[in-house]
Design a protein around this motif. Structure first.
Motif, PDB file in Angstrom:
ATOM      1  N   SER A 197      -3.546 -54.469 -35.908  1.00 37.58           N
ATOM      2  CA  SER A 197      -3.364 -55.136 -34.801  1.00 37.58           C
ATOM      3  C   SER A 197      -3.435 -54.023 -33.392  1.00 37.58           C
ATOM      4  N   ASP A 198      -2.762 -52.705 -33.791  1.00 38.40           N
ATOM      5  CA  ASP A 198      -2.500 -51.824 -32.513  1.00 38.40           C
ATOM      6  C   ASP A 198      -3.903 -51.273 -32.082  1.00 38.40           C
TER       7      ASP A 198
ATOM      8  N   MET B  54      -5.571 -54.387 -30.132  1.00 38.80           N
ATOM      9  CA  MET B  54      -4.786 -54.656 -28.678  1.00 38.80           C
ATOM     10  C   MET B  54      -5.139 -53.296 -27.935  1.00 38.80           C
ATOM     11  N   ALA B  55      -5.545 -52.453 -28.315  1.00 40.89           N
ATOM     12  CA  ALA B  55      -5.985 -51.183 -27.420  1.00 40.89           C
ATOM     13  C   ALA B  55      -7.353 -51.502 -26.838  1.00 40.89           C
TER      14      ALA B  55
ATOM     15  N   LYS C 259      -6.956 -53.886 -24.077  1.00 42.02           N
ATOM     16  CA  LYS C 259      -6.521 -53.187 -23.049  1.00 42.02           C
ATOM     17  C   LYS C 259      -7.513 -52.349 -22.227  1.00 42.02           C
TER      18      LYS C 259
ATOM     19  N   CYS D 179      -0.831 -62.566 -27.426  1.00 38.07           N
ATOM     20  CA  CYS D 179      -0.708 -61.191 -26.880  1.00 38.07           C
ATOM     21  C   CYS D 179      -2.148 -60.672 -26.264  1.00 38.07           C
TER      22      CYS D 179
ATOM     23  N   MET E 226      -4.204 -60.506 -22.098  1.00 40.27           N
ATOM     24  CA  MET E 226      -5.091 -59.352 -21.495  1.00 40.27           C
ATOM     25  C   MET E 226      -6.527 -59.751 -21.107  1.00 40.27           C
TER      26      MET E 226
ATOM     27  N   LEU F 286       1.398 -55.042 -16.395  1.00 37.40           N
ATOM     28  CA  LEU F 286      -0.127 -55.121 -17.181  1.00 37.40           C
ATOM     29  C   LEU F 286      -0.167 -56.279 -18.274  1.00 37.40           C
ATOM     30  N   GLN F 287       0.787 -56.905 -18.452  1.00 36.83           N
ATOM     31  CA  GLN F 287       0.910 -58.005 -19.480  1.00 36.83           C
ATOM     32  C   GLN F 287       0.551 -57.575 -20.785  1.00 36.83           C
ATOM     33  N   ASP F 288       0.782 -56.454 -21.179  1.00 29.12           N
ATOM     34  CA  ASP F 288       0.734 -55.991 -22.559  1.00 29.12           C
ATOM     35  C   ASP F 288       2.157 -55.656 -23.270  1.00 29.12           C
ATOM     36  N   TYR F 289       2.865 -57.048 -23.549  1.00 32.25           N
ATOM     37  CA  TYR F 289       4.352 -57.001 -23.897  1.00 32.25           C
ATOM     38  C   TYR F 289       4.539 -56.282 -25.212  1.00 32.25           C
ATOM     39  N   ARG F 290       3.529 -56.265 -25.972  1.00 26.37           N
ATOM     40  CA  ARG F 290       3.522 -55.531 -27.575  1.00 26.37           C
ATOM     41  C   ARG F 290       3.869 -54.042 -27.136  1.00 26.37           C
TER      42      ARG F 290
ATOM     43  N   MET G  68       7.084 -51.423 -27.864  1.00 27.51           N
ATOM     44  CA  MET G  68       6.778 -50.387 -28.661  1.00 27.51           C
ATOM     45  C   MET G  68       7.405 -48.867 -27.976  1.00 27.51           C
TER      46      MET G  68
ATOM     47  N   MET H  18       6.658 -62.639 -25.833  1.00 34.62           N
ATOM     48  CA  MET H  18       6.465 -62.741 -27.346  1.00 34.62           C
ATOM     49  C   MET H  18       6.849 -63.842 -28.186  1.00 34.62           C
TER      50      MET H  18
END
Lengths: 233, 409
Positions: free
Chosen positions: A45-46, A49-50, A53, A85, A89, B258-262, B266, B301
């Protein structure tokens, strides 16, 4: 892609994310990594999500096919909120491009327990489902986890419809009671062979009427064990 | 022009208890020959303040710097520069012997004052960006070793840096009202307030300060505290520790915007939440900001229970500290966050399937009980209204489409 190459790509991506997370030039490697996850039924998932982004920062690099794959993998990760999530984005105009609205709808149906309707709408993305290895399997996994929290016993024919298993009650029986590793170890109801029993947990069992009394009874052992009650801090 | 401190509590009276700056002359021995016309016009009180301020900065006299920064600067602003700008660094430079680092800090205050205006001039925005780059480079090039700044100022530097970045993004997105020239300029100025650079500076400050190992090591530097040792650890110096720590919270905020809550949550992992004296408690505005953004990220989230816990504890904390912050700027800010968190808390209660209201009886009951009932009965427009009021000012990180001259956002 061989096993060794696959592992190497994973290592490479981990390194890239540590040092060059915001550099759009790493996108080709990340996109290849997404394709690998799709083919091998793995999930990161990381990294995904990158990618989202980077597409958000550099909209000219937005690659719909990769986005659809990431969203499909995120759906498979339910009940994690990865899908939500990822959607945060994506620019609003892009969210209306097919098949994104359909994928959002599918997630909504899963989250609200409308499993029959889910499979009906999912017929519209049959190609995607066969492309993404393990899609149906993960969805059924999620459905079972929801069913196990809601039912203590269920008719096999109903179960088969919820899980969209061809072969009706028998297929459902094999799926949940079968001897294979992948089954869930449920038992047929001894009182009614058309039903299956679900292992009781705190979620699918009726609350005990003796609960208040239990709380009043504190065993001597539990008091001694929490000796901190007698120490001043 | 001695301040008319009739009540005796006027802190412009600081000069009576100030240590003399230099043995010779009121201006620390600086000759007035090369003074410009503009410098002569600067009020004497302001000139004295600047000379004294710089001297205390050079001495790393934290207590004095703190009171000059928190009290005197804002009083002088209100008295002499309400609605106008402070004198530019070029004008006042002779007073401080062209002290490069001090002037960067002075300009930080100068541009911050200019940004109090909701529509600062383009030149101000550009100058501010340039100044932040130079100031952060001082930190990154080990030029801040002999100095010390109060934690509240270090927090304000990071906080204001991100605020001005938000302001720039909003300014840049409003294309409809811009001239051709302005749009051409923007097209060529992608490096200015560039989102990548902003992120990179914050990450660089975190890394440079070595604050993460410090946090993981039980709030102690891993390496040596002696600057002459090879393994000298910058986290041994408060000024580096704080700027690194506050940059972590800055990253939390930027990722939320920027709406990247995850990713926002972290970056908080190294923080010392379990410590008996967490660093975020050292500056109230930092404490409130941290939990506001953290709670908001949890909410987005759908971690409603975590959001409720964070908002409730912070609201109770604010209730206790409000009395100590009746000074204007921080008080307004903290009050606003207080109201926003109440709104977000009611949204959480309405969305969460569990009866968590027992967690904070009385907090909501007074102000938002009514709204909570409406939310629970499904009033969508009230959700929207509260959400719009309480959420941060989101920004889009991508460059706008300069060819379609309309307002995006």
């Amino acid at each position: 892609m061989s096993g060794v190459e696959g592992f190497e790509l994973e290592q490479e991506v981990t390194g890239l994310l540590q040092t060059r997370r915001y550099d759009p030039e790493i996108l080709p490697r990340l996109e290849a990594y997404v394709a690998q996850q799709v083919a091998l039924n793995k999930y990161d998932s990381d990294a995904n999500m990158a990618v989202m982004k980077l597409y958000q920062f550099y909209p000219e690099r937005y690659h719909q096919r990769t986005v659809v794959h990431i969203l499909a993998k995120s759906l498979m990760a339910l009940p994690a909120t990865d899908f939500l999530c990822a959607m945060y984005m994506i620019a609003l105009p892009r969210q209306t491009e097919h098949p994104l609205p359909l994928l959002s709808e599918l997630v909504r149906l899963l989250e609200t327990g409308m499993f029959h309707e889910f499979w009906a709408r999912a017929a519209e993305v049959k190609t995607l489902r066969s492309e993404v290895t393990g899609f149906d399997g993960e969805v059924r996994n999620f459905m079972i986890s929801v069913i196990a929290r809601t039912f203590s016993r269920i008719e096999l024919t109903d179960l088969a419809k919820m899980l969209n298993l061809e072969g009706g009650a028998n297929a459902a029986k094999d799926f949940v009671c079968g001897p294979e590793e992948s089954s869930y170890g449920w038992r047929i109801d001894p009182e009614s062979s058309s039903c299956v029993l679900i292992p009781p947990t705190e979620f699918n069992s009726a609350a005990g009427t003796s609960a208040p009394t239990n709380r009043e009874r504190l065993s001597f052992r539990s008091i001694v064990a929490s000796r901190s009650l007698f120490n001043s801090t | 022009s001695v301040a008319a401190g009739s009540q005796g509590t006027d802190s412009l009276d600081w000069r009576s208890r100030a240590a003399p700056v230099a043995a010779d002359g009121a201006h620390g021995g600086v000759s007035t020959e090369n003074w410009s016309e503009e410098l002569h016009q600067v009020p004497e009180g302001v000139r004295h303040f600047l000379v004294y301020f710089r001297a205390k900065f050079r001495e790393a006299n934290i207590a004095e710097i703190h009171s000059l920064y928190e009290d005197v600067f804002s009083k002088l602003s209100a008295r002499h520069y309400k609605g106008t700008d402070w004198p530019s660094a070029e004008i006042i430079a002779p007073l401080v012997e062209d002290d490069e680092i001090f002037l960067l800090l002075y300009k930080e205050l100068f541009f911050r004052h200019a940004h109090a205006n909701p529509q600062p001039a383009l030149q101000m925005r550009l100058g501010a960006w340039d100044n932040y780059c130079k100031l952060f480079n001082q930190f990154l090039n080990n030029r801040m070793l002999e100095f010390d700044l109060p934690p509240s100022w270090l927090w304000d530097i990071i906080d204001e840096f991100i605020y001005q970045f938000e302001a720039w993004c909003q300014y840049r997105a409003r294309l409809a009202s811009k001239t051709e020239e302005e749009i051409e300029f923007l097209r060529d100025s992608e490096h200015v307030w560039n989102v990548n650079s902003v992120l990179q500076y914050l990450h660089a400050l975190v890394n440079k300060s070595n604050v993460c190992p410090w946090l993981l090591n039980g709030n102690l530097p891993v390496g040596s505290s002696n600057p002459s040792d090879d393994d000298f650890d910058l986290s041994a110096l408060a000024v580096y520790r704080y700027i690194g720590y506050f940059s972590i919270i800055g990253l939390l905020r930027i990722h939320c915007l920027l709406q990247d809550y995850r990713l926002a949550l972290m970056v908080l992992q190294p923080l010392d939440f379990d410590s008996s004296d967490p660093l975020y408690t050292h500056v109230s505005a930092c404490h409130v900001s941290l939990f506001y953004y953290m709670g908001f990220a949890y909410l987005m989230m759908r971690r409603y229970n975590d959001a409720v816990r964070v908002f409730s504890t912070t609201l109770m904390h604010i209730g206790r500290i409000k009395q100590f912050h009746t000074r204007s700027y921080q008080y307004e800010q903290i009050n606003k966050r207080n109201e926003q968190m109440l709104a977000l808390l009611s949204i959480c209660f309405a969305c969460s399937p569990l009866q968590t209201e027992q967690a904070s009886p009385g907090l909501l009951r007074e102000k938002y009980a009514d709204k909570l009932n409406k939310l629970r009965s499904g009033d969508v427009s009230l959700f929207e209204e509260l959400f719009l009021y309480a959420s941060p000012k989101f920004i889009s990180p991508s460059v706008p489409d300069y060819d379609s001259p309309s307002d995006s956002n």
